[in-house]
Design a protein around this motif. Structure first.
Motif, PDB file in Angstrom:
ATOM      1  N   VAL A  27     -18.009  -0.976   4.057  1.00 42.15           N
ATOM      2  CA  VAL A  27     -16.612  -1.399   3.956  1.00 42.15           C
ATOM      3  C   VAL A  27     -15.999  -0.883   2.662  1.00 42.15           C
ATOM      4  O   VAL A  27     -14.819  -0.567   2.608  1.00 42.15           O
ATOM      5  N   MET A  29     -11.052 -14.506  13.338  1.00 42.52           N
ATOM      6  CA  MET A  29     -12.346 -14.956  12.831  1.00 42.52           C
ATOM      7  C   MET A  29     -12.393 -16.462  12.643  1.00 42.52           C
ATOM      8  O   MET A  29     -13.452 -17.076  12.766  1.00 42.52           O
ATOM      9  N   VAL A  75     -23.561  -3.218   4.933  1.00 46.33           N
ATOM     10  CA  VAL A  75     -22.189  -3.564   5.327  1.00 46.33           C
ATOM     11  C   VAL A  75     -21.249  -3.389   4.150  1.00 46.33           C
ATOM     12  O   VAL A  75     -20.175  -2.794   4.270  1.00 46.33           O
ATOM     13  N   ILE A  76     -21.661  -3.916   2.998  1.00 46.53           N
ATOM     14  CA  ILE A  76     -20.772  -3.865   1.833  1.00 46.53           C
ATOM     15  C   ILE A  76     -20.522  -2.410   1.449  1.00 46.53           C
ATOM     16  O   ILE A  76     -19.382  -2.008   1.197  1.00 46.53           O
ATOM     17  N   PHE A  87     -12.940 -12.086   4.884  1.00 49.19           N
ATOM     18  CA  PHE A  87     -13.891 -12.603   5.869  1.00 49.19           C
ATOM     19  C   PHE A  87     -15.118 -11.702   5.976  1.00 49.19           C
ATOM     20  O   PHE A  87     -16.253 -12.161   6.005  1.00 49.19           O
ATOM     21  N   ILE A  88     -14.886 -10.371   6.021  1.00 50.69           N
ATOM     22  CA  ILE A  88     -15.998  -9.430   6.150  1.00 50.69           C
ATOM     23  C   ILE A  88     -16.905  -9.518   4.927  1.00 50.69           C
ATOM     24  O   ILE A  88     -18.137  -9.583   5.040  1.00 50.69           O
ATOM     25  N   ILE A  89     -16.267  -9.551   3.747  1.00 50.19           N
ATOM     26  CA  ILE A  89     -17.053  -9.566   2.519  1.00 50.19           C
ATOM     27  C   ILE A  89     -17.894 -10.831   2.431  1.00 50.19           C
ATOM     28  O   ILE A  89     -19.085 -10.790   2.124  1.00 50.19           O
ATOM     29  N   LEU A 128     -11.078  -2.108  10.818  1.00 55.59           N
ATOM     30  CA  LEU A 128     -11.302  -3.501  11.187  1.00 55.59           C
ATOM     31  C   LEU A 128      -9.987  -4.268  11.239  1.00 55.59           C
ATOM     32  O   LEU A 128      -9.941  -5.398  11.690  1.00 55.59           O
ATOM     33  N   GLN A 187     -12.228  -9.928  14.290  1.00 58.64           N
ATOM     34  CA  GLN A 187     -13.451  -9.834  15.074  1.00 58.64           C
ATOM     35  C   GLN A 187     -13.843 -11.200  15.614  1.00 58.64           C
ATOM     36  O   GLN A 187     -13.454 -12.227  15.079  1.00 58.64           O
ATOM     37  N   GLN A 201     -11.004  -7.131   3.650  1.00 59.60           N
ATOM     38  CA  GLN A 201     -10.797  -8.460   4.228  1.00 59.60           C
ATOM     39  C   GLN A 201     -11.824  -9.449   3.687  1.00 59.60           C
ATOM     40  O   GLN A 201     -13.022  -9.197   3.752  1.00 59.60           O
ATOM     41  N   LEU A 257     -18.769 -12.719   4.889  1.00 59.82           N
ATOM     42  CA  LEU A 257     -19.785 -12.709   5.951  1.00 59.82           C
ATOM     43  C   LEU A 257     -21.016 -11.956   5.449  1.00 59.82           C
ATOM     44  O   LEU A 257     -22.156 -12.408   5.592  1.00 59.82           O
ATOM     45  N   ILE A 304     -20.145  -6.349  14.525  1.00 59.66           N
ATOM     46  CA  ILE A 304     -19.007  -6.002  13.670  1.00 59.66           C
ATOM     47  C   ILE A 304     -19.340  -4.743  12.867  1.00 59.66           C
ATOM     48  O   ILE A 304     -18.523  -3.834  12.720  1.00 59.66           O
ATOM     49  N   MET A 359     -22.976 -10.126  13.322  1.00 55.36           N
ATOM     50  CA  MET A 359     -22.894  -9.271  12.136  1.00 55.36           C
ATOM     51  C   MET A 359     -23.122  -7.811  12.520  1.00 55.36           C
ATOM     52  O   MET A 359     -22.386  -6.911  12.113  1.00 55.36           O
TER      53      MET A 359
END
Lengths: 348, 369
Positions: B343, B158, B339-340, A136-138, B297, B95, A134, A140, B287, B284
């Motif tokens: 995901v 979002m 995070v990266i 948005f996540i990236i 997600l 989210q 997504q 963010l 999530i 952050m």
């Protein structure tokens, strides 16, 4: 034969309907802006009557115009990029450190700015387009990464004293015929900064790109419908990737313009600009669902947003928080309007 | 992308392969693996990390202190948010990024009420329970606002919550007229520090209570089932007699309640508020906790305990980074990398490779750096 003409006609008809969507939203934005500004001139008067007041909106928001155009392109492909404000801030800081502490010049500054943008664009674009995460996540994560990196580069504000840079920063391009007389009766010419010229050139270039090139049409096709774009032979992943690269490059350029306007690197630079950029794009008639939008509309979106901020401030609500609340309220209003338009369209 | 090819070579080492497959398919594989890695790293780097001692706090009471206690204590807000965020994620496939801002609103409301609108107060001007209750109602209303935009206007979650993310902190400042009220009543700080005579930080108890409540709710009501059903397919849920819009809205209201509790804990730690820094970047982390817990997600099935474990892992990471003197302002950069990585690891494309090839995770890490 009759069959093919029917299909052709239908196709052309559909295209015309889709285009009129874009044009309708653009027209609404332009009209809203003019009504806003004219009513400000008529009811509030004062500084609003001076052309310089309008030019100052441009001077203060040259970077936002560029950022919002990049945001519009990503939104047209159906994505979103909320890292642009933080990238602006990072670019400002790196440029400031480069000019002040590493003996850089304007050329290295521009290269660094665009390079940082390119790096963000390539990584985010790859993750979004090729790994299907997504956006948005990236973005963010990209936003927080850029925020953190800014403070790693320098926590203290860096003021720039480089002469060549200051010369460019203080260059004022005089707009003939729009000057006004000040209280002493002297004629003060109206001016714009260098950044405004660059921003306007970018808007025109992107407008042409979106309207008349293969890549530009591909952006709309991908945003409108992934699968049919794929069937038309458009490389969907590549197109999305390029949209993100373009957006982050424009964020880098926006960072340079912001830096040219304020002349210092600071962790507070560009704070909240991602929200302003998204709000401007939405006000300018770009649909969040993709496929509809226009950078000309976005340009007017930026102007409307900042006009309303000024109106709110001059109405006496000049505490800092009103500006944020105004942006949020505008965003909310236009989102709801868009959603109602879409819902009604789907029902038909 | 490349389709997973059945490699004849892999079939030779089948027992090993299948164990790996079974392990990686477990939902809690990533959080447990991350936790084990962190514990090992800390054990090797500095075993004293895990010591727990008894110290006297500023009031002269003996209290437990140590890195592990601070992990459990400081993770409280995050755990409570992660519970609500998991439900929101499951039902709406997006989210809520406004939690940090609405936590600040909750804090601002509660502080204004207990200070009675003054800049500083030595005793509470209002019953604490009533003040917190009003705080809960206020953030539940903001949750309902977000939920309405998402459920009834079909706006991506979002983007809808972007509105409160932009305006929330400004609204919080506005509520208190941009004053920074300070409450000096000891009783106000019980929730964020220690109850007299109890050596364990109070937030740990509040968190345990919230987890217990949600365990009971999920066990004895259909909330979990309905939420998953709406997240997987709203249309078929509607045909089965559910009201998907109402359920989406409900999850946002529940998150609003969680936000108020977390916001109350956060301000009662210090008894004051800083509008721009309060609970900064916590959206952050929340999530991240949901993603770390192995929840998709994009909505649908969820495991609330995975998110809770994820929240503790994140706090563990934060505490570890602080211990090695990473400045708090630079922390987001490190977390963004995590995070990266996460995901990317949970992306469908990479997952396919991960379960079909043993060396895939190394490759995935390389792709990012």
């Amino acid at each position: 034969m009759p069959n093919t003409t029917a299909v052709n006609r239908q196709g052309r008809l559909k295209e015309r309907v889709a285009m009129s969507d874009t044009n309708l939203l653009l027209a609404i934005t332009v009209v809203v802006f003019f009504i806003l500004y004219l009513s400000a001139v008529i009811f509030l008067g004062g500084s609003f009557t001076k052309p310089q007041n309008f030019l100052n909106i441009l001077n203060n928001n040259a970077s936002l115009i560029v950022l919002s155009c990049g945001m519009s392109i990503v939104m047209i492909t159906g994505g979103i990029d909320i890292s642009v404000g933080a990238v602006t801030c990072l670019v400002c800081m790196i440029c400031a450190v480069n000019l002040e502490q590493q003996g850089g010049n304007i050329l290295t500054m521009i290269l660094i700015g665009l390079g940082v943008g390119l790096a963000f664009g390539v990584v985010q674009g790859f993750l979004v387009a090729h790994l299907g995460i997504q956006p948005f996540i990236i973005s963010l994560a990209g936003m927080f990464f850029a925020k953190g990196m800014t403070t790693i580069v320098s926590k203290e504000p860096v003021r720039v004293t480089n002469e060549a840079f200051l010369a460019v920063k203080d260059t004022r391009i005089i707009v003939p015929g729009l000057g006004s007389n000040n209280k002493l009766g002297q004629y003060v010419p109206a001016y714009v900064e260098v950044g405004v010229v660059i921003a306007l050139v970018v808007v025109v270039l992107l407008f042409c790109l979106l309207r008349w090139t293969k890549l530009g049409r591909a952006f709309y096709a991908v945003g409108g419908n992934n699968q049919s774009a794929n069937m038309l032979g458009i490389n969907v992943r590549q197109t999305k990737f390029l949209a993100h690269v373009l957006c982050s490059m424009l964020a880098g350029l926006g960072g340079i313009l912001y830096f040219l306007h304020v002349g210092s690197g600071d962790v507070a630079n560009g704070a909240g600009d991602e929200m302003n950029a998204i709000a401007s794009s939405i006000i300018g008639g770009t649909l969040l669902t993709g496929g509809v939008g226009n950078v000309a509309g976005t340009f007017f979106g930026v102007l409307s947003l900042n006009t309303i901020k000024r109106v709110v401030a001059s109405l006496g609500f000049d505490e800092a928080w009103w500006s944020n609340i105004t942006v949020a309220a505008m965003l909310c209003l236009f989102l709801v309007v868009q959603s109602i338009v879409l819902l009604r369209k789907n029902k038909k | 992308m490349t389709t997973p090819v059945k490699n004849p070579e892999t079939q030779v080492r089948r027992p090993d392969e299948s164990l790996w497959k079974r392990l990686t398919r477990q939902q809690l594989f990533i959080p447990v693996a991350a936790l084990v890695l962190l514990v090992l790293f800390n054990l090797i780097a500095d075993p004293t990390f895990f010591t727990v001692s008894v110290k006297e706090n500023s009031l002269g009471n003996p209290v437990l202190s140590g890195n592990m206690v601070s992990v459990l204590d400081n993770a409280s807000e995050l755990v409570i948010l992660a519970i609500g965020m998991t439900l929101v994620t499951a039902s709406s496939g997006g989210q809520d990024i406004s939690v940090g801002a609405t936590m600040t609103i909750a804090g601002s409301v509660i502080l204004r009420l207990v200070c009675g609108g003054q800049a500083a107060a030595d005793t509470m001007q209002m019953n604490l329970f009533l003040a917190v209750l009003i705080g809960i109602v206020v953030t539940a209303l903001f949750g309902a606002f977000n939920g309405t935009l998402v459920a009834y206007f079909n706006i991506q979650p979002m983007v809808a919550t972007l509105i409160m993310y932009t305006a929330g902190r400004s609204i919080a400042a506005w509520i208190n007229n941009n004053q920074l009220p300070i409450i000096n009543d000891v009783a106000f700080k019980y929730a964020g520090t220690f109850l007299p005579g109890i050596p364990v930080p109070t937030p740990i108890f509040i968190t345990a209570l919230m987890v217990l409540v949600f365990w009971l709710v999920l066990k004895f009501t259909n909330l979990g089932l309905y939420t998953q059903s709406v997240g997987i397919n709203p249309n078929s849920s509607r045909l089965n007699g559910l009201n998907p819009k109402m359920i989406k809205l409900l999850t946002y209201v529940i998150l609003g309640v969680c936000v108020a509790v977390a916001g109350y804990i956060r301000i009662s730690r210090s008894g004051s508020i800083n509008y721009s820094r309060n609970a900064e970047n916590i959206e952050m982390d929340a999530i991240l906790a949901v993603a770390l817990g192995g929840n998709a997600l994009s909505g649908g099935k969820f495991n609330i305990y995975g998110s809770i474990l994820g929240a503790y892992v994140i706090q563990f990471l934060t505490t570890t980074l602080y211990k090695y003197e990473v400045p708090s302002t630079a922390l987001p950069a490190y977390k963004a990398v995590v995070v990266i990585l996460l995901v990317v690891l949970s992306a469908p494309v990479v997952r396919e490779k991960l379960s079909s090839m043993k060396k895939a995770p190394v490759k995935a890490v390389k792709e990012v750096s």
